[in-house]
Each structure stands twice: as C-alpha cells, then as structure tokens.
Design a protein around this motif. Structure first.
Motif, short mmCIF file in Angstrom:
data_model
loop_
_atom_site.label_atom_id
_atom_site.label_comp_id
_atom_site.label_asym_id
_atom_site.label_seq_id
_atom_site.Cartn_x
_atom_site.Cartn_y
_atom_site.Cartn_z
N HIS A 161 -5.14 4.47 5.11
CA HIS A 161 -4.74 3.69 3.94
C HIS A 161 -3.80 2.54 4.31
O HIS A 161 -3.41 1.77 3.45
N GLN A 162 -3.40 2.50 5.59
CA GLN A 162 -2.44 1.51 6.06
C GLN A 162 -1.20 1.50 5.15
O GLN A 162 -0.71 0.44 4.74
N ALA A 163 -0.73 2.70 4.85
CA ALA A 163 0.40 2.86 3.94
C ALA A 163 1.65 2.18 4.48
O ALA A 163 2.00 2.35 5.65
N GLU A 164 2.30 1.43 3.61
CA GLU A 164 3.56 0.79 3.96
C GLU A 164 4.74 1.63 3.48
O GLU A 164 5.86 1.49 3.98
N GLN A 214 -0.48 0.31 -9.41
CA GLN A 214 -1.87 -0.13 -9.34
C GLN A 214 -2.12 -1.30 -10.31
O GLN A 214 -2.78 -2.27 -9.95
N ARG A 267 0.85 -1.18 0.00
CA ARG A 267 0.00 0.00 0.00
C ARG A 267 0.90 1.24 0.00
O ARG A 267 1.71 1.41 0.89
N HIS A 301 -1.03 -3.34 -6.57
CA HIS A 301 -0.79 -2.62 -5.32
C HIS A 301 -1.87 -1.55 -5.12
O HIS A 301 -2.50 -1.09 -6.07
N SER A 302 -2.04 -1.13 -3.88
CA SER A 302 -2.99 -0.08 -3.55
C SER A 302 -2.24 1.26 -3.53
O SER A 302 -1.19 1.37 -2.89
N VAL A 303 -2.77 2.26 -4.25
CA VAL A 303 -2.11 3.57 -4.32
C VAL A 303 -3.10 4.68 -4.04
O VAL A 303 -4.29 4.56 -4.35
N SER A 304 -2.60 5.75 -3.45
CA SER A 304 -3.40 6.95 -3.23
C SER A 304 -2.45 8.14 -3.25
O SER A 304 -1.25 8.00 -3.06
#
Length: 187
Positions: free
Chosen positions: A78-81, A27, A2, A31-34
């Motif tokens: 977003h639980q960004a890593e 994406q 993320r 993967h999750s992106v914002s």
C-alpha cells in the motif's frame, strides 16, 4: 497520503467506529486508506458494507510473527506513509512491521481512547512515533507515568458526524421503542 489502519479487536464499539469515520473522512479528502483487521471481526463486516478496503490479519498477540509479516507486506504493497493503530496488539505488531520495512518506514500513530492499565513508556517513547488522545484529561493521565516523553503525546479530537446525528435526532422512533418508553419512567 496513504494510510493503513490496524485494529485487532473482533468486537465493534466507539474506537472501531472512529476508525471507520477517520477512514471515510481521509478517503473523501482524496487520501488512500486501507484497514488491517481480523477476518471475522465486526469492523471487517462494517468496512465491507461501507465499501472500505480491508485485509485480513490475525493479530493473535503483540509478537505474532505471521501478523507482523502480513502487516509488513501491507505497508509495502500500500506504500503506507502512516499506520494508525488503536489497540495494544495491533500497535506493537505495526511498530515492529514498520521497522522491518527498512526503507520508507511509515510513521506509527497510536490512538489511545482509554487506559486499561498502566502505560508503558517504551510504547509511547519508542514504538509509536506519536501517541494521541481524544481529551486533555487522558493525555494528562498518560503523562503521569514516569519516563513518558510529553513531546510524544498529543491531542486529536474525535470525528463526530454532527449533520448525521442531527438528521437522526429528527427521525421518529419505531413503534416498539415508543411503546417501551411509554411504559417506563422518563428517559
């Protein structure tokens, strides 16, 4: 993974284009992106057009408390890593916000595409977990700064949409541009 990208600029140029290309590539790889950016920025408009997730953050300066808290909330929600930053203000805001999450702190990746002034070793050695550049030349310029830890500066080649550029190169020019070129010296 993320990823949260941060961009404080209202303008749109090569660095902002790279952010969107990186988001799309990640994406499409699952993967999750914002993106955290200014509400009325050109990157927000382009992210919307490309159907990429983004949130509004004002990024007034490197120590803007409301921006720090907003980025902190985005990191948590977003639980960004990993948080990827390109500009000074957003990189500093993200570094502070990440440290205020206390647990599950994401890695801070600072992308330097140019040098506007002198490099501050504290931003390379302590604020970002890693600083990356698109060329060996720029990496070497950063390493010329006394006190910069060379292990903290890496190389990341930019994403270039080769297939898209090749297709565009075969597209005929519009009439207006063709006429303009015909009335000028060789291009």
């Amino acid at each position: 993974m993320r990823f949260l990208f941060c961009e404080s600029s209202r303008n749109f140029g090569g660095q902002e284009s790279q952010i969107l290309l990186q988001m799309e590539a990640l994406q499409s790889a699952g993967h999750s992106v914002s993106l955290a950016c200014q509400e009325n920025s050109r990157i927000a408009t382009e992210a919307t057009r490309r159907r990429l997730s983004w949130s509004s953050v004002s990024f007034r300066n490197s120590l803007h408390v409301p921006s720090i808290w907003k980025v902190r909330r985005l990191i948590i929600s977003h639980q960004a890593e990993a948080v990827i930053c390109h500009s000074g203000h957003d990189a500093n805001v993200a570094a502070i916000a990440a440290r205020l999450t206390f647990s599950n702190r994401p890695k801070i990746l600072r992308v330097r595409t140019y040098l506007a002034g002198r490099v501050r070793p504290v931003s390379v050695n302590f604020l970002a977990d890693r600083t990356v550049t698109p060329s060996n030349f720029l990496r070497e310029q950063i390493l010329e700064t006394p006190g910069v830890n060379p292990e903290r500066v890496g190389l990341l080649r930019p994403i270039v949409p080769v297939e898209q550029l090749l297709a565009q190169s075969k597209t005929p020019l519009n009439d207006e541009l063709s006429a303009w070129i015909a009335n000028r010296s060789p291009v």
